[in-house]
Design an enzyme around this catalytic site. Sequence first.
Site, PDB file in Angstrom:
ATOM      1  N   LYS A 191      42.543  24.077 -48.934  1.00 41.95           N
ATOM      2  CA  LYS A 191      43.818  23.902 -49.612  1.00 41.95           C
ATOM      3  C   LYS A 191      44.604  25.202 -49.568  1.00 41.95           C
ATOM      4  CE  LYS A 191      42.789  21.862 -53.437  1.00 41.95           C
ATOM      5  NZ  LYS A 191      41.491  22.467 -53.324  1.00 41.95           N
ATOM      6  N   ALA A 209      31.891  31.730 -53.690  1.00 44.76           N
ATOM      7  CA  ALA A 209      30.466  31.736 -53.308  1.00 44.76           C
ATOM      8  C   ALA A 209      30.139  30.570 -52.378  1.00 44.76           C
ATOM      9  CB  ALA A 209      29.593  31.680 -54.557  1.00 44.76           C
ATOM     10  N   ASP A 210      31.038  29.584 -52.302  1.00 43.04           N
ATOM     11  CA  ASP A 210      30.816  28.452 -51.383  1.00 43.04           C
ATOM     12  C   ASP A 210      30.643  28.936 -49.941  1.00 43.04           C
ATOM     13  OD1 ASP A 210      31.293  26.892 -53.619  1.00 43.04           O
ATOM     14  OD2 ASP A 210      33.210  26.071 -52.899  1.00 43.04           O
ATOM     15  N   GLU A 228      29.117  16.520 -55.609  1.00 40.59           N
ATOM     16  CA  GLU A 228      29.150  17.605 -56.603  1.00 40.59           C
ATOM     17  C   GLU A 228      29.684  17.097 -57.948  1.00 40.59           C
ATOM     18  OE1 GLU A 228      32.379  20.301 -56.980  1.00 40.59           O
ATOM     19  OE2 GLU A 228      33.244  19.740 -55.047  1.00 40.59           O
TER      20      GLU A 228
END
Length: 302
Positions: free
Chosen positions: A159, A141-142, A25
């Site tokens: 995390k 949205a991931d 990414e």
Amino acid sequence: MKQYLSFSEEVKAAQEKGLPIVALESTIISHGMPYPQNVITAREVEQIIRDNGAVPATIAILEGQIKIGLSDEELEVLGNSSDVAKASRRDLAYLLATKQKGATTVAATMICAELAGIEMFVTGGIGGVHRGAETTMDISADLEELSQTNVAVVCAGAKSILDIGLTLEYLETKGVPVIGYKTNVLPAFYTRQSDFDVNFRADNPETVAEMLRTKWNLGLKGGAVIANPIPEADALDHDFITNIIEKALQEAEENGINGKQVTPFLLGKVKELTEGKSLVANIALVKHNAVVGSKIAVQLNK
Ligand code: PSU
Ligand code: MN
């Protein structure tokens, strides 16, 4: 669709030869790390992927094109420009149509990777359900992308700027498997452990590849999270990082940070408050993920 895709020579050649390809990414470059460490890390991660038998394809939106594989100059532009938008699913069409620069998030990178025929993707951390999401509705949205796009994501777990428990619940509802790579416990990015178990454990790349192939052979759409703990030597102390994350969350709230600014703000604050220790850890875990992701890509390609 092909008119929007632009492949680097390296990726084009890899596709012609049927070599394993690993997507990367670009939000992590433009919005996740400071310059110049971002660009240096991006190049090193690409080289790690080559050294482990696969071909890297860093993805970004430039000049009205979805770039699959970036040149050195393009990496530099992404890492050192102030006009690169953070591009998630909702942003892709607008940025392409208006020919603006976009750094792809996990969600957008998955979309572009799938369009390009790439099944494996390596990053540092995925987005998730944010703490306080029951009132803010801040859910990355991931997660939705992982439920519908056929790309597997290697990361270092979730995390603790996120609500890890709710993130796992969301993934369960959406049918996204969370696989621990050599671990039963979900890692928490800067640390090797969290209070939560993964769904399944795999101790080698073959098992992960076999599971992914089976999922897709069955027509079960969506990706998978492969959670790979940060190497022991690079992990941060649990109490140290927990305190800092609490402070960063408090500052975000005091400053009224919302929407897509939240994750970059928190990452920047954590870096500042750890005096750069979080950045060192972040770089180490991405590199480790690149090793593991390449090995899985090699198996998946067999
Ligand atoms: N976590 C990190 N570094 C990052 C990101 C997440 O440790 O750079 C980025 C990824 O691109 C991820 C995005 O897809 O943040 C999630 O943003 P949001 O929470 O706004 O969906
Ligand atoms: Mn968000």
